[in-house]
Design an enzyme around this catalytic site. Structure first.
Site, PDB file in Angstrom:
ATOM      1  N   ASP A 195       0.836  -1.198   0.000  1.00  0.00           N
ATOM      2  CA  ASP A 195       0.000   0.000   0.000  1.00  0.00           C
ATOM      3  C   ASP A 195       0.874   1.253   0.000  1.00  0.00           C
ATOM      4  OD1 ASP A 195      -1.945   1.917   0.246  1.00  0.00           O
ATOM      5  OD2 ASP A 195      -2.541   1.369   2.305  1.00  0.00           O
ATOM      6  N   LYS A 224       1.594   7.940   0.433  1.00  0.00           N
ATOM      7  CA  LYS A 224       2.004   7.981   1.836  1.00  0.00           C
ATOM      8  C   LYS A 224       3.396   8.594   1.955  1.00  0.00           C
ATOM      9  CE  LYS A 224      -0.333   3.741   3.374  1.00  0.00           C
ATOM     10  NZ  LYS A 224      -1.219   4.301   4.393  1.00  0.00           N
ATOM     11  N   ASP A 276      -5.736   6.446  -0.692  1.00  0.00           N
ATOM     12  CA  ASP A 276      -5.118   5.636   0.359  1.00  0.00           C
ATOM     13  C   ASP A 276      -6.176   4.902   1.196  1.00  0.00           C
ATOM     14  OD1 ASP A 276      -3.130   4.529   1.828  1.00  0.00           O
ATOM     15  OD2 ASP A 276      -2.618   6.352   2.961  1.00  0.00           O
ATOM     16  N   GLU A 300      -8.007   2.525   0.406  1.00  0.00           N
ATOM     17  CA  GLU A 300      -8.247   1.523  -0.639  1.00  0.00           C
ATOM     18  C   GLU A 300      -8.793   0.212  -0.091  1.00  0.00           C
ATOM     19  OE1 GLU A 300      -5.495   1.818   0.901  1.00  0.00           O
ATOM     20  OE2 GLU A 300      -4.893  -0.256   1.266  1.00  0.00           O
ATOM     21  N   ARG A 313     -11.097  -0.461   2.116  1.00  0.00           N
ATOM     22  CA  ARG A 313     -12.564  -0.514   2.163  1.00  0.00           C
ATOM     23  C   ARG A 313     -13.158  -0.703   0.770  1.00  0.00           C
ATOM     24  NH1 ARG A 313     -12.437   5.215   5.004  1.00  0.00           N
ATOM     25  NH2 ARG A 313     -10.507   4.239   5.665  1.00  0.00           N
TER      26      ARG A 313
END
Ligand code: BES
Ligand code: MN
Ligand code: ZN
Length: 509
Positions: free
Chosen positions: A282, A289, A359, A361, A363
């Protein structure tokens, strides 16, 4: 690591090391602080010879019985064991199978560094943990304690000082059959937890969605589960627009993994669905991030690993209930093909989602995973996901967040939790929180709440589990051990697997 049972008298057993628990039986009666703090350690072993061997060191005051205190004696008088390891288990009145599990892990981690290759664990005395539970907890704890995360060290072989075998001592009069079955259960669960930790420990270049699917497939073939793995075509065919929205940004193809456990006799009208977040890395996507700590985002597939590992244990333990796991695996990458803030995606259920933050992502992929599990006929759902940093703010690294759509589901899961010795804390799903997910352009937005971020994410998922009884586990703070602990190595924890397996067993016909 081999695990076996023996009903030899502890003092008569030949082993490199005999391990016994020391509990502090002091009670707070006196008003005098000095009296109050004085420990009353006692060796929890029914064999008088063992207690005698530990008598002097206990009398010396060196041993207090406090949790994870270890004292190693060589050539203990009157014992056939080469060494005697005393492990503190804390206050006797607080002692349970959960502590015992950790002590077994502590024994492994203490002894493996001392070139000891086999040991025996004796439980009993006044510990109060009934024998089958104790046997199972010791087996689980020892196996979990044996996990070594230094996979890619070139001298791994030297550093990973494995314990070859652990003997769990049971008393002669005990039901050997129930002890043997408790040992088998503990071994299956411990090994499945380590299997899940293995998957999580791999770096993202060696654990792509495709590799995760292959590993699931291989495991399924070994334990007799049905496994289907799909990629881009199927995800598009099923119109999983939320899942694909995340996957479209990556050069690595996504994977949709379905594992099916269908026993011949099963509880009627119950079909459990386990849905896992499998983001193999991620970056945050376009809402990228910060670099600091980003390497940790290889563990963003821990929910998926837990579900795959749980299915392994379920296949071997054979509860009488139908279970299907759905794992959505993808990377979350920024690229020329990546989704952008403001984009609108149509989920498989037909609901539209405005992407505020790429970010958020997890869900998105779970939205389609949960809906698909319902399409496959699941009547009750559990998902596990490293979903939010907000759950870490709320509960730290100690408790996982648990959300339940019904009290009945919560109570079943909480009971399983208790048995499994995993810490989870319930967070709310009140209708009032629904306000937070409203979008101007679509049915909902994927981010936006300033506070209560873990609840926001859960409310979002609830739009896709709808009225199917459902549990959501946010394991962002608990899937990775930030520090070495006496009973477990720093790295992937395998959290939630034991609770899940226990929960599933609770539905067995
Ligand atoms: N994978 C992260 C959550 C996470 C955080 C896991 C820390 C493990 C440790 C998730 O995809 C994420 O990025 N969540 C965002 C959501 C936000 C953008 C609404 C977060 O929590 O910051
Ligand atoms: Mn994210
Ligand atoms: Zn994530």
């Amino acid at each position: 690591m081999k695990t076996n049972l023996s009903s030899t008298t502890p003092s008569q057993l030949e082993t490199d090391c005999l391990v016994v628990v020391v509990l502090d039986h002091s009670e707070v009666h006196s008003e005098d602080r000095r009296e109050k703090d004085k420990p009353a350690p006692s060796v929890e072993c029914d064999d008088a010879a063992v207690r005698e061997a530990a008598k002097d060191v206990i009398a010396s005051g060196e041993v207090s019985g406090k949790s994870f205190e270890t004292t190693l004696l060589h050539n203990p008088a009157g014992l056939k064991a080469k060494r005697l390891l005393l492990i503190g288990g804390g206050k006797a009145k607080n002692f349970s199978a959960a502590e015992l599990r950790k002590l077994a892990g502590t024994a492994v981690r203490t002894l493996k560094g001392k070139s000891i290759r086999n040991f025996a664990f004796a439980h009993g005395g006044g510990s109060g943990v009934p024998s089958p539970f104790a046997v199972r907890a010791i087996a689980e704890g020892a196996i979990i304690g044996d996990f070594y995360p230094g996979y890619y060290k070139s001298d791994r072989k030297n550093k990973d000082e494995k314990i070859d075998s652990v003997t769990i001592l049971v008393q002669k009069g005990e039901d050997q059959k129930s002890a043997a079955s408790a040992l088998e259960t503990g071994r299956i669960i411990g090994e499945s937890q380590n299997f899940a930790r293995d998957l999580v420990n791999e770096p993202s270049n060696l654990m792509t969605p495709t590799i995760l699917a292959e590993r699931a497939k291989k495991m399924a073939a070994e334990v007799g589960l049905k496994c289907e793995t799909y990629s881009t075509d199927k995800i598009k065919e099923l119109k999983m627009g939320a899942f694909w929205g995340v996957a479209q940004g990556s050069d690595e193809p996504p994977a949709l993994i379905v594992l099916r456990y269908e026993p011949e006799s099963a509880a009627k009208d119950v079909h459990l669905g386990l849905v896992g977040k499998g983001v193999t890395f991620d970056t945050g996507g376009i809402s990228i991030k910060p670099a600091d700590g980003m390497e940790k985002m290889k563990y963003d597939m821990a929910g998926a690993a837990t579900m795959i590992g749980a299915m392994r244990a379920i296949a071997l333990l054979k509860p009488k209930v139908k279970v299907t796991a759905v794992v959505c695996a993808t990377e979350n990458m920024p690229s020329g093909k990546a989704q952008k803030p403001g984009d609108v995606q149509i989920a498989m259920s037909g609901k539209s989602i405005e992407i505020i933050n790429t970010d958020a992502e997890g869900r998105l992929i779970l939205a389609d995973g949960l809906y698909y599990a319902r399409q496959l006929g699941c009547t009750h759902l559990v998902d596990a996901a490293t979903l939010t940093g907000a759950v870490v703010v709320a509960l730290g690294y100690v408790n996982a967040g648990i959300f339940a759509s019904t009290d009945d589901m919560y109570e079943r899961f909480a009971k399983a939790n208790q048995q499994a010795g995993e810490k989870m804390w319930r967070l709310p799903l009140d209708d009032e929180y629904r306000e937070l997910i409203k979008s101007n352009i679509a049915d909902m937005q994927n981010s936006g709440a300033r506070y209560g971020g873990a609840i926001f994410a859960a409310m979002f998922l609830k739009e896709f589990s709808e009225d199917t009884p459902w549990i959501h586990l946010d394991i962002a703070g608990t899937a990775w051990m930030e520090e070495n602990k006496p009973w477990i190595a720093k790295g992937p924890s395998g959290i939630a697997l034991r609770s899940l397996v226990e929960f599933v067993k609770g539905w067995s016909a």
